[in-house]
Design a protein around this motif. Structure first.
Motif, PDB file in Angstrom:
ATOM      1  N   ALA A 286      53.411  61.530  32.144  1.00  0.00           N
ATOM      2  CA  ALA A 286      52.191  60.778  32.420  1.00  0.00           C
ATOM      3  C   ALA A 286      52.580  59.484  33.115  1.00  0.00           C
ATOM      4  O   ALA A 286      53.425  58.740  32.617  1.00  0.00           O
ATOM      5  N   THR A 287      51.980  59.219  34.278  1.00  0.00           N
ATOM      6  CA  THR A 287      52.275  57.992  35.009  1.00  0.00           C
ATOM      7  C   THR A 287      51.052  57.088  35.021  1.00  0.00           C
ATOM      8  O   THR A 287      49.916  57.552  35.005  1.00  0.00           O
ATOM      9  N   LEU A 288      51.304  55.797  35.056  1.00  0.00           N
ATOM     10  CA  LEU A 288      50.237  54.807  35.095  1.00  0.00           C
ATOM     11  C   LEU A 288      50.662  53.673  36.019  1.00  0.00           C
ATOM     12  O   LEU A 288      51.766  53.136  35.881  1.00  0.00           O
ATOM     13  N   ARG A 289      49.789  53.329  36.966  1.00  0.00           N
ATOM     14  CA  ARG A 289      50.023  52.196  37.854  1.00  0.00           C
ATOM     15  C   ARG A 289      49.490  50.911  37.210  1.00  0.00           C
ATOM     16  O   ARG A 289      48.574  50.955  36.386  1.00  0.00           O
ATOM     17  N   HIS A 290      50.044  49.787  37.605  1.00  0.00           N
ATOM     18  CA  HIS A 290      49.509  48.502  37.175  1.00  0.00           C
ATOM     19  C   HIS A 290      48.041  48.416  37.572  1.00  0.00           C
ATOM     20  O   HIS A 290      47.662  48.767  38.686  1.00  0.00           O
ATOM     21  N   LYS A 291      47.214  47.919  36.654  1.00  0.00           N
ATOM     22  CA  LYS A 291      45.769  47.919  36.881  1.00  0.00           C
ATOM     23  C   LYS A 291      45.304  46.764  37.760  1.00  0.00           C
ATOM     24  O   LYS A 291      44.512  46.961  38.684  1.00  0.00           O
ATOM     25  N   LYS A 292      45.776  45.571  37.481  1.00  0.00           N
ATOM     26  CA  LYS A 292      45.341  44.406  38.251  1.00  0.00           C
ATOM     27  C   LYS A 292      45.928  44.486  39.660  1.00  0.00           C
ATOM     28  O   LYS A 292      47.134  44.687  39.823  1.00  0.00           O
ATOM     29  N   PRO A 293      45.092  44.352  40.695  1.00  0.00           N
ATOM     30  CA  PRO A 293      45.609  44.504  42.065  1.00  0.00           C
ATOM     31  C   PRO A 293      46.826  43.637  42.362  1.00  0.00           C
ATOM     32  O   PRO A 293      47.792  44.110  42.977  1.00  0.00           O
ATOM     33  N   GLU A 294      46.803  42.379  41.910  1.00  0.00           N
ATOM     34  CA  GLU A 294      47.930  41.498  42.200  1.00  0.00           C
ATOM     35  C   GLU A 294      49.203  41.972  41.502  1.00  0.00           C
ATOM     36  O   GLU A 294      50.306  41.873  42.069  1.00  0.00           O
ATOM     37  N   ASN A 295      49.067  42.477  40.286  1.00  0.00           N
ATOM     38  CA  ASN A 295      50.244  42.978  39.570  1.00  0.00           C
ATOM     39  C   ASN A 295      50.793  44.233  40.228  1.00  0.00           C
ATOM     40  O   ASN A 295      52.013  44.424  40.315  1.00  0.00           O
ATOM     41  N   TRP A 296      49.881  45.121  40.652  1.00  0.00           N
ATOM     42  CA  TRP A 296      50.318  46.334  41.348  1.00  0.00           C
ATOM     43  C   TRP A 296      51.033  45.984  42.638  1.00  0.00           C
ATOM     44  O   TRP A 296      52.106  46.519  42.937  1.00  0.00           O
ATOM     45  N   MET A 297      50.442  45.058  43.407  1.00  0.00           N
ATOM     46  CA  MET A 297      51.061  44.658  44.675  1.00  0.00           C
ATOM     47  C   MET A 297      52.441  44.052  44.442  1.00  0.00           C
ATOM     48  O   MET A 297      53.403  44.356  45.162  1.00  0.00           O
ATOM     49  N   GLY A 298      52.559  43.211  43.421  1.00  0.00           N
ATOM     50  CA  GLY A 298      53.856  42.618  43.121  1.00  0.00           C
ATOM     51  C   GLY A 298      54.898  43.657  42.745  1.00  0.00           C
ATOM     52  O   GLY A 298      56.070  43.557  43.136  1.00  0.00           O
ATOM     53  N   ALA A 299      54.466  44.670  41.986  1.00  0.00           N
ATOM     54  CA  ALA A 299      55.398  45.735  41.591  1.00  0.00           C
ATOM     55  C   ALA A 299      55.875  46.517  42.806  1.00  0.00           C
ATOM     56  O   ALA A 299      57.050  46.885  42.899  1.00  0.00           O
ATOM     57  N   VAL A 300      54.951  46.798  43.731  1.00  0.00           N
ATOM     58  CA  VAL A 300      55.343  47.524  44.946  1.00  0.00           C
ATOM     59  C   VAL A 300      56.352  46.698  45.740  1.00  0.00           C
ATOM     60  O   VAL A 300      57.354  47.232  46.245  1.00  0.00           O
ATOM     61  N   GLU A 301      56.116  45.397  45.848  1.00  0.00           N
ATOM     62  CA  GLU A 301      57.042  44.544  46.605  1.00  0.00           C
ATOM     63  C   GLU A 301      58.419  44.498  45.949  1.00  0.00           C
ATOM     64  O   GLU A 301      59.443  44.484  46.648  1.00  0.00           O
ATOM     65  N   ARG A 302      58.451  44.508  44.613  1.00  0.00           N
ATOM     66  CA  ARG A 302      59.734  44.447  43.903  1.00  0.00           C
ATOM     67  C   ARG A 302      60.455  45.784  43.875  1.00  0.00           C
ATOM     68  O   ARG A 302      61.672  45.864  44.059  1.00  0.00           O
ATOM     69  N   ASN A 303      59.683  46.846  43.592  1.00  0.00           N
ATOM     70  CA  ASN A 303      60.300  48.132  43.245  1.00  0.00           C
ATOM     71  C   ASN A 303      60.069  49.239  44.261  1.00  0.00           C
ATOM     72  O   ASN A 303      60.650  50.319  44.123  1.00  0.00           O
ATOM     73  N   GLY A 304      59.189  49.013  45.217  1.00  0.00           N
ATOM     74  CA  GLY A 304      58.856  50.067  46.172  1.00  0.00           C
ATOM     75  C   GLY A 304      57.768  50.992  45.679  1.00  0.00           C
ATOM     76  O   GLY A 304      57.413  51.959  46.352  1.00  0.00           O
ATOM     77  N   HIS A 305      57.201  50.716  44.495  1.00  0.00           N
ATOM     78  CA  HIS A 305      56.098  51.513  43.945  1.00  0.00           C
ATOM     79  C   HIS A 305      55.378  50.672  42.899  1.00  0.00           C
ATOM     80  O   HIS A 305      55.916  49.667  42.408  1.00  0.00           O
ATOM     81  N   GLY A 306      54.170  51.093  42.546  1.00  0.00           N
ATOM     82  CA  GLY A 306      53.351  50.304  41.634  1.00  0.00           C
ATOM     83  C   GLY A 306      53.306  50.829  40.215  1.00  0.00           C
ATOM     84  O   GLY A 306      52.388  50.494  39.462  1.00  0.00           O
ATOM     85  N   THR A 307      54.302  51.630  39.818  1.00  0.00           N
ATOM     86  CA  THR A 307      54.292  52.245  38.490  1.00  0.00           C
ATOM     87  C   THR A 307      54.477  51.211  37.391  1.00  0.00           C
ATOM     88  O   THR A 307      55.406  50.408  37.427  1.00  0.00           O
ATOM     89  N   GLN A 308      53.587  51.252  36.409  1.00  0.00           N
ATOM     90  CA  GLN A 308      53.736  50.430  35.211  1.00  0.00           C
ATOM     91  C   GLN A 308      54.488  51.194  34.140  1.00  0.00           C
ATOM     92  O   GLN A 308      55.338  50.635  33.444  1.00  0.00           O
ATOM     93  N   SER A 309      54.177  52.493  33.977  1.00  0.00           N
ATOM     94  CA  SER A 309      54.858  53.302  32.974  1.00  0.00           C
ATOM     95  C   SER A 309      54.927  54.752  33.427  1.00  0.00           C
ATOM     96  O   SER A 309      54.081  55.216  34.189  1.00  0.00           O
ATOM     97  N   GLU A 310      55.956  55.419  32.945  1.00  0.00           N
ATOM     98  CA  GLU A 310      56.131  56.857  33.185  1.00  0.00           C
ATOM     99  C   GLU A 310      56.727  57.446  31.918  1.00  0.00           C
ATOM    100  O   GLU A 310      57.879  57.185  31.586  1.00  0.00           O
ATOM    101  N   GLU A 311      55.911  58.194  31.167  1.00  0.00           N
ATOM    102  CA  GLU A 311      56.310  58.682  29.855  1.00  0.00           C
ATOM    103  C   GLU A 311      56.299  60.205  29.804  1.00  0.00           C
ATOM    104  O   GLU A 311      55.314  60.836  30.197  1.00  0.00           O
TER     105      GLU A 311
END
Length: 391
Positions: A286-311
């Motif tokens: 199960a994958t989940l992206r960061h919900k808040k647009p700014e948090n998702w965008m920051g994750a993509v910039e850091r990691n190349g994707h917006g994943t918050q969790s993958e369980e």
């Protein structure tokens, strides 16, 4: 975005379904908590770069399987620049390849501003639109917090039916003080438009919404459950007679017009979700992206994707999800398939004794490993599922 995949490694690669979540709304929404996502200005280039990166990350994990559907949803995706829609479709084609009959759906509000963009969106590759009409009564639309009126909504529907090969729209019924005669007249009018797909939902009071607040304040009285049941039965009778029967508890379609994308969810195929807050199911996780647009965008910039969790999903979780989703469908579920994908025997998946009792009173049907909720049982689905699902 989302993806649909076979759980059997030796089987031919199953097609995928792709979901793109565009979080921005043009006005505050009474149904969701995306009010903070209203934006006057959006950096389209930054969103283009981030969505393409998020897509590429998932493609690297799931390549080699064609896309059967793409769905643009979320806030107000019909206000995405058509050029961006076209670029995302082209990138998806490069990564996975599109099935010859790929379904590409976009959610839209039924107003003149968005309807004016329909031709450009069709040229970008969208071939199906889902309109949030929600009611054919101006007082009801005001109550539901919608910005459009009936005339504007129907004008958008007319445009959509001229531009797109396939059109769906939704209506909400069992509204406070809505009589059987009111709903019969509204649904009869809706069926007269000849649309291939209808989503017909009963009004529900979700926690945290404006409606929930009004109920708590005593300013809103929800429809009586018995009234809701009466309206549900009327809905099934009228849509069935019109040749657009329910294939899922709240979704109705003419033959061949079912939502292929949503069927991926209900049939428990794998799917990928990209964009803020998007969920996914792929290769048993199960994958989940960061919900808040700014948090998702920051994750993509850091990691190349917006994943918050993958369980990883345990067999019990996969079985439970497959049963709860699949039993919403008129076609039901294949218990052998669910046993195979979860590694759990049928006797541990479902309560056989309760199933036999519900079959005897006409609420379930079973033929071999095929289990279906009967039409009479759909009214009681929320009560039936906990009784028969053991995982």
């Amino acid at each position: 975005m989302s993806i649909n995949q076979s759980s059997n490694p030796s089987a031919p690669a199953a097609p995928l379904a792709l979901y793109v979540h565009w979080p921005f709304c043009v006005s505050k929404c009474p149904y969701c908590d995306f009010n903070s996502h209203v934006r006057d200005r959006i950096d389209t280039e930054a969103w283009r770069t981030a969505l393409l990166a998020d897509m590429a990350h998932e493609a690297a994990l799931t390549g080699g399987r064609p896309l059967s559907s793409i769905f643009f949803g979320g806030g107000t995706p019909s206000l995405m620049p058509p050029a961006l829609v076209a670029e995302l479709i082209a990138a998806a084609d490069r990564h996975w390849g599109l099935a010859d009959d790929v379904e590409i759906t976009l959610e839209a509000n039924p107003n003149s501003v968005e309807a004016a963009r329909f031709a450009d969106l069709a040229a970008a590759g969208v071939n199906r639109v889902s309109l949030g009409l929600q009611a054919l009564d101006n007082e009801a639309l005001h109550f539901l917090g919608r910005a459009h009126d009936v005339d504007e909504g129907l004008a958008a529907l007319d445009t959509a039916q001229r531009v797109f090969n396939r059109v769906s729209f939704d209506l909400i019924y069992a509204r406070p003080d809505q009589s059987e005669a009111d709903w019969q007249a509204e649904l009869e009018r809706a069926l007269g438009f000849g649309t291939g797909h209808l989503s017909l939902y009963q009004l529900t009071i979700e926690p945290g919404t404006r409606f929930a607040t009004l109920v708590a304040q005593g300013k809103l009285t929800p429809a009586d459950p018995d009234q809701g049941a009466t309206l549900y039965e009327l809905t099934q009778a009228m849509t069935g007679a019109a040749g657009i029967p329910a294939y899922e508890i709240s979704n109705h379609a003419r033959a061949g017009q079912e939502s292929r994308h949503n069927l991926t969810y209900w049939r428990y195929g794998d799917y990928i979700g990209i964009g803020p807050g998007a969920h996914g199911r792929r290769t048993g996780a199960a994958t989940l992206r960061h919900k808040k647009p700014e948090n998702w965008m920051g994750a993509v910039e850091r990691n190349g994707h917006g994943t918050q969790s993958e369980e990883p999903l345990a067999g019990e979780d996969r079985a439970r999800e497959a049963l709860l989703m699949g039993l919403r469908l008129a076609e039901g579920v294949d218990l052998d398939r669910i046993a195979a994908l979860s590694g759990i025997g049928i006797a541990q998946l479902v309560d056989e004794r309760t199933i036999d009792q519900l079959i005897d009173i006409g609420l379930l049907h079973r033929k071999g490993a095929k289990l279906q909720v009967a039409a009479a049982g759909m009214l009681l689905l929320d009560a039936i599922l906990p009784e028969i699902v053991r995982v």
